[in-house]
Design a protein around this motif. Structure first.
Motif, short mmCIF file in Angstrom:
data_model
loop_
_atom_site.label_atom_id
_atom_site.label_comp_id
_atom_site.label_asym_id
_atom_site.label_seq_id
_atom_site.Cartn_x
_atom_site.Cartn_y
_atom_site.Cartn_z
N THR A 21 0.87 -1.12 0.16
CA THR A 21 0.01 0.59 -0.32
C THR A 21 1.09 1.15 0.29
N GLY A 22 0.10 2.28 -0.41
CA GLY A 22 1.32 3.23 -0.73
C GLY A 22 1.81 4.13 -2.06
N GLN A 23 3.04 4.50 -1.86
CA GLN A 23 3.69 4.70 -3.33
C GLN A 23 4.77 3.99 -3.65
N LEU A 24 4.85 3.32 -5.11
CA LEU A 24 6.24 3.45 -5.10
C LEU A 24 6.55 3.81 -6.60
N PHE A 32 11.63 -1.05 -1.25
CA PHE A 32 10.49 -2.11 -1.87
C PHE A 32 11.45 -3.75 -2.41
N ARG A 33 12.19 -3.28 -3.45
CA ARG A 33 12.89 -4.47 -3.72
C ARG A 33 14.08 -4.89 -2.60
N ASP A 34 14.77 -4.74 -1.89
CA ASP A 34 14.97 -4.91 -0.79
C ASP A 34 13.83 -6.34 0.12
N ALA A 46 6.34 -19.71 -7.75
CA ALA A 46 6.07 -18.45 -7.49
C ALA A 46 5.60 -17.31 -7.26
N MET A 47 5.55 -16.08 -7.95
CA MET A 47 6.46 -14.11 -7.24
C MET A 47 4.91 -14.01 -7.75
N LEU A 48 3.61 -13.41 -6.76
CA LEU A 48 2.56 -13.06 -6.92
C LEU A 48 2.63 -11.33 -6.18
N LEU A 49 2.50 -10.44 -6.86
CA LEU A 49 2.34 -8.87 -6.71
C LEU A 49 1.37 -8.34 -6.80
N ASP A 50 0.92 -7.89 -4.70
CA ASP A 50 -0.33 -7.47 -5.24
C ASP A 50 -0.50 -6.15 -4.96
N LEU A 51 -0.54 -5.03 -6.00
CA LEU A 51 -0.61 -3.50 -6.05
C LEU A 51 -1.75 -3.00 -6.31
N ASP A 58 5.96 5.08 -9.88
CA ASP A 58 6.69 6.35 -11.43
C ASP A 58 7.56 5.46 -11.52
N SER A 59 7.71 5.27 -12.82
CA SER A 59 9.19 5.19 -13.82
C SER A 59 9.97 4.18 -12.82
N SER A 60 10.51 4.50 -11.63
CA SER A 60 11.69 4.31 -10.72
C SER A 60 11.06 3.08 -10.13
N GLY A 61 9.20 2.82 -9.61
CA GLY A 61 9.09 1.90 -9.20
C GLY A 61 8.55 1.40 -10.85
N LEU A 62 8.05 1.74 -11.56
CA LEU A 62 7.95 0.47 -13.32
C LEU A 62 9.45 -0.06 -12.87
N GLY A 63 10.67 0.30 -13.06
CA GLY A 63 11.53 -0.41 -12.87
C GLY A 63 12.54 -1.00 -11.66
N VAL A 64 12.02 -1.20 -10.93
CA VAL A 64 12.13 -2.35 -10.03
C VAL A 64 10.84 -3.43 -10.48
#
Length: 116
Positions: A21-24, A32-34, A46-51, A58-64
Motif C-alpha cells: 500500500t502507498g507509493q511505489l 521495495f526491492r530489498d 511463483a511470485m505474485l505482487l498485489d499492487l 512512477d518510472s522508478s517503481g516500474l523499473g523495479v
C-alpha cells in the motif's frame, strides 16, 4: 519500508504473495526491492505482487518491477502482478502489461499460477 510504502508478505503453497500500500516511487523503490528480495531469498515458488492498494507509481517503481520480473524469468520462476486502475493505466501506458504478466484481479492471478 518507508512511511510512503508499506508491505506485507505471505507464503502460500503455490506462491509467495506480496501486498503493498502507498507509493511505489523513487523514494521507496530500493526498500521495495530489498523487502521482496529478503523475503523471497532462494525460494522457487511463483511470485505474485498485489499492487491494488498502491496510490502512485512512477518510472522508478516500474523499473523495479521490471527488475523483479527479469530475475524471476532468469530463475525460471513464474511472476504475475495485479493492480488498481491507476497502476494498470501506468503499466499499459509503457506497454509492459505482457512482460509483467498483469492480471485483472487477485483470483485470476492465482488461477494463472495454478495452471501447469
Amino acid at each position: 519500508m518507508t512511511v510512503s510504502l508499506r508491505g506485507g508478505f505471505e507464503r502460500r503453497d503455490d506462491c509467495l504473495l506480496f501486498s503493498f500500500t502507498g507509493q511505489l516511487d523513487a523514494y521507496s523503490d530500493k526498500q521495495f526491492r530489498d523487502f521482496v528480495s529478503e523475503q523471497r531469498g532462494s525460494d522457487k515458488r511463483a511470485m505474485l505482487l498485489d499492487l491494488t492498494h498502491i496510490d502512485f507509481i512512477d518510472s522508478s517503481g516500474l523499473g523495479v518491477l521490471v527488475q523483479l520480473a527479469k530475475q524471476c524469468a532468469d530463475a525460471k520462476v513464474a511472476f504475475v502482478m495485479v493492480g488498481n486502475a491507476r497502476v494498470i493505466q501506468t503499466v499499459k501506458l509503457v506497454r509492459l502489461e505482457k512482460f509483467l504478466h498483469l492480471q485483472p484481479d487477485l483470483s485470476t492471478a492465482l488461477a494463472a499460477l495454478a495452471k501447469p
